[in-house]
Design a protein around this motif. Sequence first.
Motif, short mmCIF file in Angstrom:
data_model
loop_
_atom_site.label_atom_id
_atom_site.label_comp_id
_atom_site.label_asym_id
_atom_site.label_seq_id
_atom_site.Cartn_x
_atom_site.Cartn_y
_atom_site.Cartn_z
N TYR A 51 22.98 -3.81 -23.20
CA TYR A 51 22.27 -2.56 -22.92
C TYR A 51 22.44 -2.15 -21.46
CZ TYR A 51 18.62 0.95 -22.63
OH TYR A 51 17.95 2.13 -22.40
N LEU A 52 22.25 -3.10 -20.56
CA LEU A 52 22.39 -2.78 -19.14
C LEU A 52 23.80 -2.30 -18.80
CD1 LEU A 52 20.35 -5.72 -17.57
CD2 LEU A 52 19.70 -3.31 -17.65
N GLY A 53 24.79 -2.85 -19.51
CA GLY A 53 26.17 -2.45 -19.27
C GLY A 53 26.46 -1.02 -19.66
N MET A 54 25.60 -0.43 -20.49
CA MET A 54 25.79 0.95 -20.93
C MET A 54 24.69 1.87 -20.41
SD MET A 54 27.02 2.01 -24.78
CE MET A 54 28.07 0.57 -24.91
N SER A 55 23.86 1.37 -19.52
CA SER A 55 22.73 2.17 -19.05
C SER A 55 23.15 3.23 -18.05
CB SER A 55 21.67 1.26 -18.42
OG SER A 55 20.62 2.03 -17.84
N ALA A 56 22.64 4.45 -18.25
CA ALA A 56 22.83 5.53 -17.27
C ALA A 56 21.64 5.62 -16.33
CB ALA A 56 23.00 6.86 -18.00
N THR A 57 20.59 4.85 -16.61
CA THR A 57 19.34 4.96 -15.85
C THR A 57 19.24 3.94 -14.73
OG1 THR A 57 18.18 5.86 -17.78
CG2 THR A 57 16.82 4.88 -16.04
N VAL A 58 19.61 2.69 -15.04
CA VAL A 58 19.46 1.63 -14.04
C VAL A 58 20.36 1.92 -12.84
CG1 VAL A 58 19.81 -0.83 -13.58
CG2 VAL A 58 18.80 -0.08 -15.75
N GLY A 59 19.78 1.86 -11.66
CA GLY A 59 20.48 2.17 -10.43
C GLY A 59 20.25 3.59 -9.95
N GLN A 60 19.57 4.41 -10.77
CA GLN A 60 19.34 5.80 -10.42
C GLN A 60 17.96 6.01 -9.80
OE1 GLN A 60 21.72 8.18 -10.81
NE2 GLN A 60 23.03 6.52 -11.52
N GLU A 61 17.86 7.05 -8.98
CA GLU A 61 16.55 7.54 -8.57
C GLU A 61 15.97 8.32 -9.75
OE1 GLU A 61 14.98 6.92 -5.67
OE2 GLU A 61 16.69 5.65 -5.10
N VAL A 62 14.74 7.98 -10.14
CA VAL A 62 14.16 8.59 -11.33
C VAL A 62 12.76 9.11 -11.05
CG1 VAL A 62 15.49 7.11 -12.91
CG2 VAL A 62 13.22 6.37 -12.13
N ARG A 63 12.39 10.07 -11.86
CA ARG A 63 11.01 10.54 -11.91
C ARG A 63 10.52 10.26 -13.33
NH1 ARG A 63 11.80 15.43 -11.11
NH2 ARG A 63 11.32 16.35 -13.14
N VAL A 64 9.46 9.49 -13.45
CA VAL A 64 8.96 9.09 -14.76
C VAL A 64 7.60 9.74 -14.99
CG1 VAL A 64 8.50 7.17 -16.31
CG2 VAL A 64 10.12 6.87 -14.42
N GLU A 65 7.54 10.55 -16.04
CA GLU A 65 6.28 11.16 -16.43
C GLU A 65 5.55 10.20 -17.36
OE1 GLU A 65 7.27 14.93 -18.10
OE2 GLU A 65 8.33 15.61 -16.30
N LEU A 66 4.43 9.68 -16.89
CA LEU A 66 3.67 8.65 -17.59
C LEU A 66 2.54 9.25 -18.40
CD1 LEU A 66 3.46 6.19 -14.57
CD2 LEU A 66 5.00 5.99 -16.54
N PRO A 67 2.02 8.50 -19.38
CA PRO A 67 0.84 8.97 -20.11
C PRO A 67 -0.30 9.28 -19.14
CG PRO A 67 1.81 7.07 -21.21
CD PRO A 67 2.53 7.21 -19.90
N GLY A 68 -1.11 10.27 -19.50
CA GLY A 68 -2.21 10.65 -18.63
C GLY A 68 -1.80 11.58 -17.51
N GLU A 69 -0.65 12.27 -17.68
CA GLU A 69 -0.15 13.24 -16.70
C GLU A 69 0.09 12.62 -15.32
OE1 GLU A 69 -2.72 16.62 -16.69
OE2 GLU A 69 -2.21 17.19 -18.74
N ARG A 70 0.43 11.34 -15.30
CA ARG A 70 0.79 10.69 -14.04
C ARG A 70 2.31 10.73 -13.88
NH1 ARG A 70 -0.51 5.10 -14.66
NH2 ARG A 70 -0.32 5.50 -16.90
N VAL A 71 2.76 10.69 -12.64
CA VAL A 71 4.19 10.73 -12.34
C VAL A 71 4.51 9.61 -11.37
CG1 VAL A 71 6.08 12.06 -11.35
CG2 VAL A 71 4.35 13.21 -12.75
N LEU A 72 5.60 8.89 -11.65
CA LEU A 72 6.07 7.83 -10.76
C LEU A 72 7.50 8.14 -10.36
CD1 LEU A 72 5.61 4.96 -9.49
CD2 LEU A 72 6.67 4.04 -11.57
N THR A 73 7.77 8.16 -9.07
CA THR A 73 9.12 8.40 -8.56
C THR A 73 9.61 7.17 -7.83
OG1 THR A 73 8.69 10.76 -8.32
CG2 THR A 73 10.55 9.87 -7.10
N GLY A 74 10.81 6.73 -8.15
CA GLY A 74 11.35 5.54 -7.51
C GLY A 74 12.76 5.26 -7.99
N ARG A 75 13.20 4.04 -7.81
CA ARG A 75 14.55 3.65 -8.21
C ARG A 75 14.47 2.71 -9.40
NH1 ARG A 75 19.50 3.78 -5.87
NH2 ARG A 75 21.00 2.17 -6.44
N ALA A 76 15.20 3.04 -10.46
CA ALA A 76 15.26 2.18 -11.64
C ALA A 76 16.12 0.96 -11.31
CB ALA A 76 15.84 2.93 -12.83
#
Length: 272
Positions: free
Chosen positions: A216-241
């Motif tokens: 899975y990691l070998g085909m991931s487009a997300t790992v290594g990217q800067e991401v914005r994650v919209e979490l339950p409860g209208e929370r947002v987390l920004t960081g690096r996957a």
Amino acid sequence: MLDSPYTDLDRPPLSQAALTRALVRPDGLWSRLTVVDRTGSTNADLAQSARDGAREGAVLIAEVQLAGRGRLGRVWTAPARSGLTFSLLLRPSAPPARQGWLPLLVGLAAASAVRRVAGVDVRLKWPNDLLVGERKLAGVLAERVEGAVVIGMGLNVSVREDELPVPTATSLVLEDAECADRDPLIRAVLREVETHYREWAAAGGDADACGLRTAYLGMSATVGQEVRVELPGERVLTGRATGVDALGHLLVEADGEERALSAGDVVHVRRT
């Protein structure tokens, strides 16, 4: 949205009899394969079958889905016979905590099959999307139903630009795929799912022991990217996957702290 200039010859129907002969075997995972002209939601239909006691390995494919759902309750639509819209019924014996890998497993299997059959560079966006570049080719939705897991997928095959549900979507035809024939594609996807699922189940759901996490990691487009994650409860987390843990959770480093996320809508902020 369902009308199209394509003819039946351009978008031929799938043959339930041919697919059953090819995929349903006494010693195989797939126990029953059904193709219907239309339905509201293949996931909803198969969930009811699960409640009624259907065996593991039931597969339901719809030529058109009228009330398809994506994650977070989003509506999913596509013209008739323009894609692969199907759901799978699994009854895993692995511990529930490890079953979070199942939608990732199905996504990986589909991506691997499409890469092999269609020659398109498909990548995986955690947790449930197949991407070509940053455009969405397919989505996966998993639901627990009374001890079973129903996993649905919608894969765009011959959808044209003017038929896309959103501008950020794509299809195999739009990506100049070597193959846009739904029959060999669904056969390849289901065979790939069976291989990965049997290996995962034999390892008791241990994604490291069966090699699932590495693949899975070998085909991931997300790992290594800067991401914005919209979490339950209208929370947002920004960081690096930074990775995916042993339970399939996304690891995100933010403000010097690494967090494991079991749910969330991920946006790739930029490529590195």
